[in-house]
Motif scaffolding. Structure first.
Motif, PDB file in Angstrom:
ATOM      1  N   LEU A  75      -8.004   2.748  -9.347  1.00 19.26           N
ATOM      2  CA  LEU A  75      -7.205   2.664  -8.189  1.00 19.26           C
ATOM      3  C   LEU A  75      -7.723   1.639  -7.116  1.00 19.26           C
ATOM      4  O   LEU A  75      -6.882   0.910  -6.750  1.00 19.26           O
ATOM      5  CB  LEU A  75      -7.359   4.086  -7.629  1.00 19.26           C
ATOM      6  CG  LEU A  75      -6.372   4.555  -6.293  1.00 19.26           C
ATOM      7  CD1 LEU A  75      -6.213   5.937  -6.257  1.00 19.26           C
ATOM      8  CD2 LEU A  75      -7.505   4.193  -5.141  1.00 19.26           C
ATOM      9  N   SER A  76      -8.852   1.488  -7.209  1.00 17.45           N
ATOM     10  CA  SER A  76      -9.502   0.879  -6.445  1.00 17.45           C
ATOM     11  C   SER A  76      -9.529  -0.867  -6.815  1.00 17.45           C
ATOM     12  O   SER A  76      -9.198  -1.702  -6.097  1.00 17.45           O
ATOM     13  CB  SER A  76     -11.225   1.251  -6.044  1.00 17.45           C
ATOM     14  OG  SER A  76     -11.697   0.196  -5.076  1.00 17.45           O
ATOM     15  N   ILE A  77      -9.889  -1.010  -8.021  1.00 21.29           N
ATOM     16  CA  ILE A  77      -9.761  -2.132  -8.828  1.00 21.29           C
ATOM     17  C   ILE A  77      -8.457  -2.949  -8.526  1.00 21.29           C
ATOM     18  O   ILE A  77      -8.276  -3.968  -8.106  1.00 21.29           O
ATOM     19  CB  ILE A  77     -10.316  -2.151 -10.204  1.00 21.29           C
ATOM     20  CG1 ILE A  77     -11.676  -1.723 -10.287  1.00 21.29           C
ATOM     21  CG2 ILE A  77     -10.130  -3.386 -10.887  1.00 21.29           C
ATOM     22  CD1 ILE A  77     -12.114  -1.527 -11.525  1.00 21.29           C
ATOM     23  N   ALA A  78      -7.464  -2.079  -8.967  1.00 21.16           N
ATOM     24  CA  ALA A  78      -6.139  -2.847  -9.188  1.00 21.16           C
ATOM     25  C   ALA A  78      -5.645  -3.069  -7.549  1.00 21.16           C
ATOM     26  O   ALA A  78      -5.019  -3.900  -7.369  1.00 21.16           O
ATOM     27  CB  ALA A  78      -4.987  -1.882  -9.740  1.00 21.16           C
ATOM     28  N   ARG A  79      -5.886  -2.068  -6.606  1.00 14.94           N
ATOM     29  CA  ARG A  79      -5.560  -2.334  -5.198  1.00 14.94           C
ATOM     30  C   ARG A  79      -6.135  -3.664  -4.719  1.00 14.94           C
ATOM     31  O   ARG A  79      -5.468  -4.412  -4.165  1.00 14.94           O
ATOM     32  CB  ARG A  79      -5.720  -1.187  -4.422  1.00 14.94           C
ATOM     33  CG  ARG A  79      -5.180  -1.483  -3.038  1.00 14.94           C
ATOM     34  CD  ARG A  79      -3.872  -1.670  -3.028  1.00 14.94           C
ATOM     35  NE  ARG A  79      -3.055  -0.443  -3.488  1.00 14.94           N
ATOM     36  CZ  ARG A  79      -1.573  -0.238  -3.764  1.00 14.94           C
ATOM     37  NH1 ARG A  79      -1.149  -1.313  -3.522  1.00 14.94           N
ATOM     38  NH2 ARG A  79      -1.074   0.604  -3.956  1.00 14.94           N
ATOM     39  N   GLY A  80      -7.419  -3.647  -4.975  1.00 10.36           N
ATOM     40  CA  GLY A  80      -8.298  -5.030  -4.595  1.00 10.36           C
ATOM     41  C   GLY A  80      -7.657  -6.471  -5.293  1.00 10.36           C
ATOM     42  O   GLY A  80      -7.311  -7.218  -4.260  1.00 10.36           O
ATOM     43  N   LEU A  81      -7.194  -6.206  -6.337  1.00 11.48           N
ATOM     44  CA  LEU A  81      -6.802  -7.426  -7.270  1.00 11.48           C
ATOM     45  C   LEU A  81      -5.386  -7.929  -6.408  1.00 11.48           C
ATOM     46  O   LEU A  81      -5.038  -9.090  -6.434  1.00 11.48           O
ATOM     47  CB  LEU A  81      -6.602  -7.041  -8.584  1.00 11.48           C
ATOM     48  CG  LEU A  81      -7.653  -7.118  -9.335  1.00 11.48           C
ATOM     49  CD1 LEU A  81      -7.667  -6.825 -10.827  1.00 11.48           C
ATOM     50  CD2 LEU A  81      -8.611  -8.579  -9.390  1.00 11.48           C
ATOM     51  N   THR A  82      -4.603  -6.820  -6.140  1.00 11.60           N
ATOM     52  CA  THR A  82      -3.424  -7.005  -5.452  1.00 11.60           C
ATOM     53  C   THR A  82      -3.514  -8.031  -4.256  1.00 11.60           C
ATOM     54  O   THR A  82      -2.903  -8.848  -3.792  1.00 11.60           O
ATOM     55  CB  THR A  82      -2.571  -5.836  -5.185  1.00 11.60           C
ATOM     56  OG1 THR A  82      -2.522  -4.931  -6.142  1.00 11.60           O
ATOM     57  CG2 THR A  82      -1.289  -6.029  -4.747  1.00 11.60           C
ATOM     58  N   PHE A  83      -4.464  -7.600  -3.324  1.00 15.53           N
ATOM     59  CA  PHE A  83      -4.637  -8.232  -2.008  1.00 15.53           C
ATOM     60  C   PHE A  83      -5.265  -9.571  -2.448  1.00 15.53           C
ATOM     61  O   PHE A  83      -5.001 -10.659  -1.829  1.00 15.53           O
ATOM     62  CB  PHE A  83      -5.756  -7.398  -1.285  1.00 15.53           C
ATOM     63  CG  PHE A  83      -5.204  -6.421  -0.602  1.00 15.53           C
ATOM     64  CD1 PHE A  83      -4.484  -6.798   0.650  1.00 15.53           C
ATOM     65  CD2 PHE A  83      -5.115  -5.133  -0.889  1.00 15.53           C
ATOM     66  CE1 PHE A  83      -3.674  -5.744   1.616  1.00 15.53           C
ATOM     67  CE2 PHE A  83      -4.195  -4.103  -0.206  1.00 15.53           C
ATOM     68  CZ  PHE A  83      -3.529  -4.588   1.021  1.00 15.53           C
ATOM     69  N   GLY A 109       0.573  -3.849  -0.077  1.00 16.04           N
ATOM     70  CA  GLY A 109       0.156  -2.305   0.167  1.00 16.04           C
ATOM     71  C   GLY A 109       1.179  -1.233  -0.480  1.00 16.04           C
ATOM     72  O   GLY A 109       1.255  -0.144  -0.491  1.00 16.04           O
ATOM     73  N   ALA A 110       2.110  -1.791  -1.572  1.00 15.91           N
ATOM     74  CA  ALA A 110       3.189  -1.087  -1.955  1.00 15.91           C
ATOM     75  C   ALA A 110       2.618   0.180  -2.769  1.00 15.91           C
ATOM     76  O   ALA A 110       1.558  -0.148  -3.372  1.00 15.91           O
ATOM     77  CB  ALA A 110       4.014  -1.971  -2.953  1.00 15.91           C
ATOM     78  N   ALA A 111       3.336   1.125  -2.627  1.00 13.85           N
ATOM     79  CA  ALA A 111       2.979   2.449  -3.345  1.00 13.85           C
ATOM     80  C   ALA A 111       1.633   3.031  -3.289  1.00 13.85           C
ATOM     81  O   ALA A 111       1.335   3.768  -4.084  1.00 13.85           O
ATOM     82  CB  ALA A 111       3.146   2.202  -5.040  1.00 13.85           C
ATOM     83  N   THR A 112       0.847   2.717  -1.894  1.00 10.84           N
ATOM     84  CA  THR A 112      -0.192   3.250  -1.779  1.00 10.84           C
ATOM     85  C   THR A 112       0.066   4.714  -1.635  1.00 10.84           C
ATOM     86  O   THR A 112       0.844   5.348  -0.883  1.00 10.84           O
ATOM     87  CB  THR A 112      -0.706   2.694  -0.508  1.00 10.84           C
ATOM     88  OG1 THR A 112      -1.005   1.236  -0.789  1.00 10.84           O
ATOM     89  CG2 THR A 112      -1.988   3.410   0.048  1.00 10.84           C
ATOM     90  N   GLY A 113      -0.869   5.617  -2.205  1.00 11.60           N
ATOM     91  CA  GLY A 113      -1.000   7.164  -2.120  1.00 11.60           C
ATOM     92  C   GLY A 113       0.134   7.820  -3.109  1.00 11.60           C
ATOM     93  O   GLY A 113       0.161   8.774  -2.977  1.00 11.60           O
ATOM     94  N   MET A 134       3.048  -7.447  -7.820  1.00  8.18           N
ATOM     95  CA  MET A 134       2.650  -8.738  -7.194  1.00  8.18           C
ATOM     96  C   MET A 134       2.259  -9.836  -8.313  1.00  8.18           C
ATOM     97  O   MET A 134       2.393 -10.772  -8.102  1.00  8.18           O
ATOM     98  CB  MET A 134       1.188  -8.392  -6.585  1.00  8.18           C
ATOM     99  CG  MET A 134       0.556  -9.320  -5.718  1.00  8.18           C
ATOM    100  SD  MET A 134       1.888  -9.847  -4.449  1.00  8.18           S
ATOM    101  CE  MET A 134       1.502  -8.660  -3.308  1.00  8.18           C
ATOM    102  N   VAL A 135       1.760  -9.479  -9.491  1.00 11.61           N
ATOM    103  CA  VAL A 135       1.590 -10.153 -10.639  1.00 11.61           C
ATOM    104  C   VAL A 135       2.805 -10.994 -11.093  1.00 11.61           C
ATOM    105  O   VAL A 135       3.015 -12.288 -11.135  1.00 11.61           O
ATOM    106  CB  VAL A 135       0.870  -9.540 -11.787  1.00 11.61           C
ATOM    107  CG1 VAL A 135       1.097 -10.551 -12.973  1.00 11.61           C
ATOM    108  CG2 VAL A 135      -0.324  -9.229 -11.643  1.00 11.61           C
TER     109      VAL A 135
END
Ligand SMILES: Nc1ncnc2c1ncn2[C@@H]1O[C@H](COP(=O)(O)OP(=O)(O)OP(=O)(O)O)[C@@H](O)[C@H]1O
Ligand SMILES: [Mg+2]
Lengths: 330, 544
Positions: free
Chosen positions: A144-152, A252-256, A94-95
């Motif tokens: 995990l949470s921080i990076a996913r949050g930043l992606t959104f 949401g890519a690569a979630t899980g 995403m970056v």
């Protein structure tokens, strides 16, 4: 102790080919499992499985999980765990996409920034573990949470088209899909780092006995930071492959995927207690997961049942490995 | 000391354990071959043998940790083959293993009762746990120990005593002790022997392993000598030591402490420690070691020897004071700087602090030199393998090859691997903490010869040891520690064990008793601090 006695202790099992092949089978249980699996699928799918097209398909599918798992191997060898690799993969792609579209950087720089972002994410994990003394499970769970949050946050929740530098990761070079090349390159890199470099050998020492490693003069903290940074870098590469194949970075890519990567490493023979693990094993682990997935698709098994089968296979693979090791040492 | 006379009831059937034709191999390596051995009730059978002779393997077969390849075991009149430690314990076999086997995070009490925690309807009963743990501890003379603290915080000697308490808690018919004295000081050993005498009088059979030949006659009734997996002979415990050594190693060992002293006291000071203070553990330590010298550090458990070595090495921080190696000042806690300047440490517990068990001998030897021999981050594999092989051969490490995992080596050979690491690094100031713990007579002499070699080449050695004959025999100068202070210094050629012990046990709690050491001048806090009272030695033999 006389030299004669030393010599007596030295006698080894015969080096004849029969023992060699038997030892090869004993030392490569996961690989044998993979071969058996392929043979079964070949017949069950009425000879669709072992076609060039399908095999290429399997390798492309395996590439993302394998690259994530190669990075995970460093961490698990060093007796840690990295739960943030899936989120890191999503964030880094995403970056890159955002750098290109919104910040209007050249495609090459956008790609480099994404990869660097992976290194930074990993290094932060490493700092939290080495200096912050957080258990890696907690530090990377937070990440995990921080990076996913930043992606959104960056994407506003919407996919962003990727620059050419990232799309390249999903393209073809001649007849060969780039993800397969990436798989090979990252696998070799992982094996080289683990086997031939100071940092790689130090990972085994830190994972095997961190206090002994410290007292032998190994820079334990620096090693831990490097381990996680490498994992972050590999996650970033996996992220590029995922985004490249879709030509867009999905929030949401690569979630899980972190769980699959851990499963691949452990199926490949690594120990979650640290100090043990090989790149080749991880590759086989990733292939086993992918082949089962592919096989179940070929056999038209419903997606719901696929999850069940997957869980059983993971448990079974590790169980067989445990039994096998016990059987050898007693 | 004389052996113990007569058993209680000569008419009772006395045979407790009978091994017939017991053999065991690990993969291609045959470790034990056709062992026949009987142990009677109320008998202490001493097992002697070099490192790697198969002693621990034999007792692991009896205890149910390994499976027999062939042969049979009869215990208490019935043929048995235990498949787990629990089965063995249930039948009445308690084992104290060579390497510490505790759970560091669990409390002292939980470790003592591990595997048999008293419970009611599935719930543990903390009161009962503490009570039983205290009883067991009282028998090993540790009645003052806090049973709620985690075991990992204690020193090795205390941990060893806790393992003994763990085994004593079982009402055993057969007690197996694999090198229980290796980590203990003279007084604790006496206490342990008193316990063994008591157990023997109550008809308990014992198998006792030790590398200290003087202990054989002190507690043993008979001695079984193993060499390279074969039972050489079973002889009475009062057999003369030289003959035992010959049976063990197959040759004579002329001198057990072959120190070549360099008597010149004016050589360069390689290690200079001044006014080192660390909390209540180290109080104003001043220590010098010169090129070519071996400085022995004597003292009781808890005297601060390990703490001092670790602080000098940089493994732990200290509060105030100066450490200089080869004229360069080291910062507190900067271990890698120390190693670069020529420090090396052989820590007191090789399993938890010295070695990476799954890694190969080659890797373990090479860790301290891994980075300095590398090219652009790549390990010099061939070079390191060759050099590791060479030092391993120099120290006579017994192994299949350098790629064998170090965990598969016997205890004494593992210890040599730690030495080999620093030999490869060319350490000029070698700090040794219980350097021959669990090392056999022959190998011990080889380690001593190695110490002679490096000191002759101009290195210096500081050696903390609870083995008094070793300190007396191998040091040039003996420094005695007591409650975190240095309380005296004796040239080794004049020292006697009584003199050393007198200093080691003297009460130094009163301020004026700090002996040879200067009063602290730097820290306002530490000089008021009293040495902790936890390390007090055992007062009586723990008889009941
Ligand atoms: N699990 C194992 N796998 C392979 N080899 C082993 C294993 N355990 C022990 N050995 C080998 O068996 C031999 C005997 O080892 P053992 O530990 O019984 O010796 P020991 O007499 O107790 O020596 P020490 O005095 O050093 O404790 C050694 O050569 C050792 O390397
Ligand atoms: Mg042993």
């Amino acid at each position: 102790m006389t030299t004669g006695q030393v010599g007596a202790v030295r006698r080894r099992a015969g080096q004849d080919p029969k023992t060699w092949s038997r030892r090869f089978v004993a030392n490569n249980g996961p690989l044998m499992g993979l071969v058996v699996l392929c043979v079964i699928l070949e017949f069950a799918s009425h000879h669709v499985f072992l076609t060039a097209g399908n095999l290429s398909n399997v390798l492309v599918q395996a590439s993302t999980i394998a690259v994530l798992a190669f990075g995970q191997t460093f961490v698990i060898v060093a007796a840690g765990i990295d739960l943030s690799v899936g989120s890191a993969a999503g964030l880094t792609a995403m970056v890159s996409a955002w750098m290109f579209t919104s910040a209007q950087f050249p495609a090459g720089i956008a790609l480099a920034a994404g990869l660097a972002c992976g290194v930074v994410v990993g290094a932060v994990n490493g700092l939290a573990v080495a200096w912050g003394k957080l258990p890696s499970f907690i530090a990377t769970l937070a990440m995990l949470s921080i990076a996913r949050g930043l992606t959104f946050v960056i994407s506003g929740g919407k996919p962003i088209p990727t620059p050419s530098s990232v799309s390249f990761f999903g393209s073809m070079i001649g007849p060969i899909p780039v993800p397969i090349i990436v798989l090979a390159v990252m696998g070799i890199a992982c094996a080289v780092v683990l086997n031939l470099t100071v940092i790689g050998r130090s990972m085994y020492a830190v994972g095997g006995n961190i206090e002994a490693a410290r007292l032998a003069g190994l820079p334990v903290k620096r090693i831990l930071v490097t381990v996680f940074a490498l994992s972050g870098l590999f996650a970033a590469v996996a992220g590029m492959v995922i985004a490249g194949r879709l030509q867009s970075a999905q929030p949401g890519a690569a979630t899980g995927y972190e769980l699959n990567s851990i499963a691949a490493v452990v199926i490949g023979g690594a120990s979650l207690a640290g100090g043990v693990g090989r790149a080749s094993g991880t590759l086989v682990g990733a292939l086993i997961l992918t082949v089962i997935n592919n096989g179940l698709n070929l056999l038209n098994v419903s997606a719901f049942w696929q999850q069940v089968v997957m869980g059983v296979v993971i448990a079974l693979a590790v169980f067989i490995d445990v039994i096998r090791h016990k059987g050898l040492s007693h | 000391m004389a052996t113990w006379a007569g058993r209680e009831d000569p008419s009772a059937p006395t045979e407790l354990l009978r091994l017939t034709g017991v053999s065991k191999s690990f993969g291609p390596v045959s470790v034990l071959r056709g062992i026949d051995l009987t142990v009677h009730r109320g008998e202490v059978m001493v097992l002697l043998g070099e490192n790697g002779a198969g002693k621990s393997t034999l007792i692991k077969l009896i205890a149910g940790i390994h499976r027999l390849d062939s042969g049979s075991i009869q215990f208490d009149g019935v043929p048995v083959q235990f498949h787990s430690v629990a089965q063995g314990e249930a039948a009445g076999i308690a084992t104290i293993h060579q390497e510490l086997n505790n759970v560091p995070q669990l409390s002292v009490a939980e470790n003592i009762l591990l595997g048999r925690l008293p419970s009611r309807a599935g719930f543990v009963t903390p009161g009962a746990i503490r009570r039983r743990a205290r009883q067991a501890l009282a028998r090993v003379g540790l009645s003052d120990l806090d049973v709620d603290q985690p075991v990992g915080r204690l020193g090795v000697a205390h941990q060893q005593l806790i393992e003994i308490a763990h085994a004593l808690d079982v009402e055993a018919k057969l007690l197996i002790l694999d090198e229980p004295t290796a980590a203990l000081t003279a007084e604790e050993i006496s206490a342990l022997f008193a316990i063994m005498v008591d157990l023997r009088s109550r008809g308990v059979g014992m198998i006792f392993i030790s590398h200290h030949l003087d202990e054989v006659a002190r507690v043993g009734d008979r001695v079984a000598v193993l060499r390279d997996g074969d039972l050489i002979d079973v002889v009475p415990a009062d057999t003369d030591q030289a003959r035992l050594v010959r049976m063990m190693v197959g040759r004579d060992i002329a001198d057990q402490y072959p120190r070549h002293r360099q008597t010149d006291g004016e050589s360069e000071v390689l290690l200079d420690v001044e006014h080192l203070c660390q909390g209540k553990r180290l109080l104003d330590i001043c220590l010098r070691a010169r090129a070519g010298e071996v400085v022995g550090l004597a003292g009781l458990v808890g005297a601060g020897r390990t703490e001092l070595l670790r602080a000098i090495f940089g493994a732990d921080h200290y509060d105030t004071g100066v450490v200089q190696v080869c004229g360069r000042r080291l910062a507190s806690g900067r271990l890698r700087q120390g190693i670069r300047e020529g420090l090396g440490l052989v820590p007191e517990d090789r399993k938890s602090q010295g070695l990476v068990a799954q890694a190969s001998v080659r890797e373990n030897i090479g860790y301290a030199t891994l980075a300095s021999t590398a090219h652009a981050g790549f390990v010099d594999r061939a070079g390191q393998a060759g050099r590791a092989e060479a030092v391993a051969r120099r120290l006579r490490v017994r192994m299949r090859d350098v790629d064998q995992p170090v965990a598969d080596l016997s205890g004494g050979n593992q210890q040599k691997v730690v030495f080999a690491r620093w030999a490869l690094a060319g350490s000029q100031v070698l700090l040794l903490d219980e350097p021959t713990r669990g090392v056999d007579v022959g190998a011990r002499v080889e380690i001593y010869e190695f110490i002679n070699d490096i000191t002759a080449a101009g290195a210096t050695v500081v050696m903390a040891s609870s083995d008094l004959p070793e300190v007396l025999g191998m040091s040039d100068r003996i420094v005695v520690m007591n409650s975190g202070r240095i309380v005296g210094e004796i040239p080794a050629d004049q020292a006697t064990s009584d003199q050393v012990m007198a200093l080691a046990v003297r009460d130094v709690e009163s301020p004026e008793a700090s002996g040879g050491a200067n009063p602290p001048e730097v820290s306002g806090e530490t000089d008021r601090a009293q040495a902790p009272n936890h390390g007090d030695p055992i007062k009586d033999g723990g008889n009941r």
